[in-house]
Design an enzyme around this catalytic site. Structure first.
Site, PDB file in Angstrom:
ATOM      1  CG  ASP A 155      -7.751   7.734  -5.872  1.00  0.00           C
ATOM      2  OD1 ASP A 155      -7.285   6.634  -6.196  1.00  0.00           O
ATOM      3  OD2 ASP A 155      -7.759   8.251  -4.794  1.00  0.00           O
ATOM      4  CD1 TRP A 202      -3.812   0.514  -2.802  1.00  0.00           C
ATOM      5  CD2 TRP A 202      -3.644   1.126  -0.691  1.00  0.00           C
ATOM      6  NE1 TRP A 202      -3.228   1.763  -2.788  1.00  0.00           N
ATOM      7  CE2 TRP A 202      -3.072   2.377  -1.490  1.00  0.00           C
ATOM      8  CE3 TRP A 202      -3.790   1.263   0.678  1.00  0.00           C
ATOM      9  CZ2 TRP A 202      -2.824   3.453  -1.084  1.00  0.00           C
ATOM     10  CZ3 TRP A 202      -3.511   2.717   1.155  1.00  0.00           C
ATOM     11  CH2 TRP A 202      -2.850   3.793   0.372  1.00  0.00           C
ATOM     12  CB  SER A 231      -0.901  -0.007   1.295  1.00  0.00           C
ATOM     13  OG  SER A 231      -0.117   0.085   2.535  1.00  0.00           O
TER      14      SER A 231
END
Length: 581
Positions: free
Chosen positions: A316, A256, A205
């Site tokens: 994003d 992540w 991450s």
């Protein structure tokens, strides 16, 4: 901490609770009495499936279901749930947003202080504690919220980007390996390790800093690195030409969260994050394997297939959320399928053997960045784009339809349950600076993340193949907890204001709630000890949850937020006294 103290004071158990928390003695006595005197209800009190008594991985199984086959607690009796015991994990800036494991009557709890605490799962009595002490300045962007277990070991990924194996019985460190130095890469471990055969698979991450994303597999017995899959192909690798030459080395694309695994196909499935620069930028190319689901050979880490949901993502929207594996019939034929939501507000149904796109559908009500998906699962043009100096409202906003936590799939109802924040953000493009390793790499600014007046944050039940919505439950604010479903036809979760709750899995009706005194962003789990079913809920807000709360809550709502706590509350149905009345 007053409200949290009052709640802990209500709860019985073997956990060590500071004396200052033992207030409101009268109410404490009432709760203790109710736990000790009343009978256990439930049709299967003595018939629990041994395998389902445990919660041995982050999702409870390799398929990312977050489902328990226990049904002693069900929609008929869930209203009787009471605290059975509690454990305070100590002071923490972020509280406790952890997912415990339960194995053979022992609960293993990770904390944000890089600790693992082993507790008797039936009483909360402390068994052992392990605390890792990272070197000063070596904390990464993610602190441990999950564990893996296997071969008599408990695995934790520490905040300074080490992977550590502990002896399951004693808590003693067996091995400790450094993955990378967060001071250099600005990165840290993924949400939790995943045990795949004899390997521990772990993502990476970042806070969208300049680094090259990857997925690692380590030998579970020794900690030796077995393979690494780069999410950005290097020179000579397929897909390298989808990246500008000046960008691929530091193009982010992190892994992540937590993946899933199909032992029949021997494939590991993992979601990949957005490319850098985060939001905006003029770099061309589809940028494989950003915003993709990738399927890797579990033994070698070799790519078997990929599906890219958003080529050249500039908002994003990530594809890091869980890939949920399930089998069903499609066009009269049995199929191995997966469904994965992304931050952009859509879910994608894929053939998990081949990666073939089957169907996509919206899981959020408020989407304006595209009009939908085409027959290949790609966003319809024109897509919303940001321009320098021009502010635009983007829905979903910077937190996405859902940025963290996870959904749940119930094989009992054959429905999939998912959350949508329903937030939007005003955003403006800014010039992107050249990427620099370990430093945030962004090309936009934003303000005012809000739930629009016409939108309502929600949890919904879906037919996972068709996307038909079976019911919708509107939450009092964006739901930041993960979800748990059970064979008792229940869906559990919690909210920013400290309310743990249970919904009827077939109707969405709220059947039970209990305020634990601190916000909830964790994943509830269920387990059984000596024939008694428990529901465990961790209290505390993760980074994403606390940031979202600061953005979307009004000043008045913020005054109603409970203080940050760090407590595990374990619920059960009341027990019987054998004494005659």
């Amino acid at each position: 901490m007053a409200r949290l103290a009052n709640k802990i004071a209500l709860i019985t158990g073997g956990a060590s609770v500071p004396a200052r928390l033992l207030s409101r003695r009268t109410l404490f006595a009432v709760i203790v009495s109710s736990i000790l005197v009343f009978p256990v209800s439930g049709t299967n009190a003595g018939e629990a499936d041994t395998a389902s008594d445990n919660w041995q991985s982050y999702f409870g199984n390799d398929k990312a279901w977050s489902y328990s086959s226990l049904d002693q607690i069900n929609r008929e009796n869930v209203g009787k749930l009471l605290p059975a015991w509690a454990f305070s994990a100590g002071a923490s800036q972020d509280g406790l947003s952890a997912t415990p494991l339960v194995i053979d009557g022992v609960l293993f709890l990770p904390t944000t202080q890089n600790s693992v605490i082993a507790l008797d799962a039936g009483t909360g009595r402390l068994v052992w504690t392990y605390t890792d002490k990272p070197s000063e300045g070596r904390s990464g962007p993610r602190k441990p919220i999950g564990l893996a277990a296997g071969f008599g070991l408990i695995f934790i990924a520490s905040a300074d980007h080490h992977l550590i194996a502990l002896d399951q019985k004693t808590g003693r460190e067996t091995w400790n390996v450094e993955i990378s130095d967060p001071r250099q890469c600005g990165c840290g471990p993924g949400a939790a390790p995943l045990l795949v055969k004899d390997k521990i698979v772990l993502g990476v991450s970042s806070l969208d800093t300049g680094h090259r994303g990857y997925l690692d597999a380590f030998d579970a017995r020794t900690g030796k690195l077995v393979w690494r899959f780069w999410t950005i192909p290097g020179p000579g690798e397929a897909g390298h030409d989808t990246w500008p030459e000046e960008l691929w080395r530091l193009g982010t694309s992190g892994t992540w969260l937590v993946g899933s695994y199909d032992p029949t196909l021997n494939l590991v499935y993992w979601g990949v994050g957005n490319p850098g620069p985060m939001i905006g930028g003029d770099y061309p190319g589809s940028k494989l394997y950003s915003d993709s689901v990738v399927a890797l050979d579990a033994d070698t880490g070799k790519l078997k297939w990929y599906f890219q949901e958003i080529p050249n993502d500039k908002l994003d929207y990530d594809s890091t959320l869980e890939a949920v594996l399930f089998d069903d019939t499609l066009d009269g034929k049995p199929r191995k399928l997966l469904v994965q939501p992304n931050k952009g507000g859509f879910a994608y149904v894929l053939d998990r053997a081949t990666g073939a796109f089957i169907r996509g559908y919206p899981v959020a009500d408020t989407i304006n960045w595209t009009k939908g998906l085409d027959n290949n699962g790609l966003p319809l043009a024109p897509r919303l784009s940001l321009s320098p100096g021009v502010e635009k409202l983007v829905c979903p906003g910077v937190f996405g339809a859902r940025a963290a936590g996870h959904s749940t799939y119930s094989p009992h109802t054959r429905w999939w349950y998912n959350t949508s924040y329903e937030t939007c953000t005003f955003q403006t493009a800014v010039p992107a600076k050249p990427p620099k390793e370990g430093f945030t790499f962004t090309a936009s600014s934003y303000r005012d993340t809000r739930v629009p007046p016409t939108a309502h944050p929600l949890i919904a039940a879906f037919d996972p193949i068709t996307g038909d919505r079976k019911w919708t439950f509107h939450t009092n604010s964006a739901n930041v907890s993960s979800l748990l479903s059970t064979a008792g036809d229940l869906v559990f979760g919690g909210d920013l204001f400290g309310n743990a709750w249970a919904l009827d899995a077939t109707s969405g009706k709220k059947l039970w709630t209990f305020n634990i005194g601190t916000g909830i962003s964790s994943a509830p789990i269920s387990f059984a000890v000596n024939g008694r079913q428990y529901i465990a809920v961790s209290g505390g807000l993760s980074y994403v949850a606390s940031a979202l709360a600061r953005e979307i809550l009004t000043d008045e709502e913020k005054t109603k937020l409970p203080p940050v706590g760090s407590v595990l509350i374990v619920f059960a149905l009341p027990q019987t006294s054998s004494r005659a009345p």
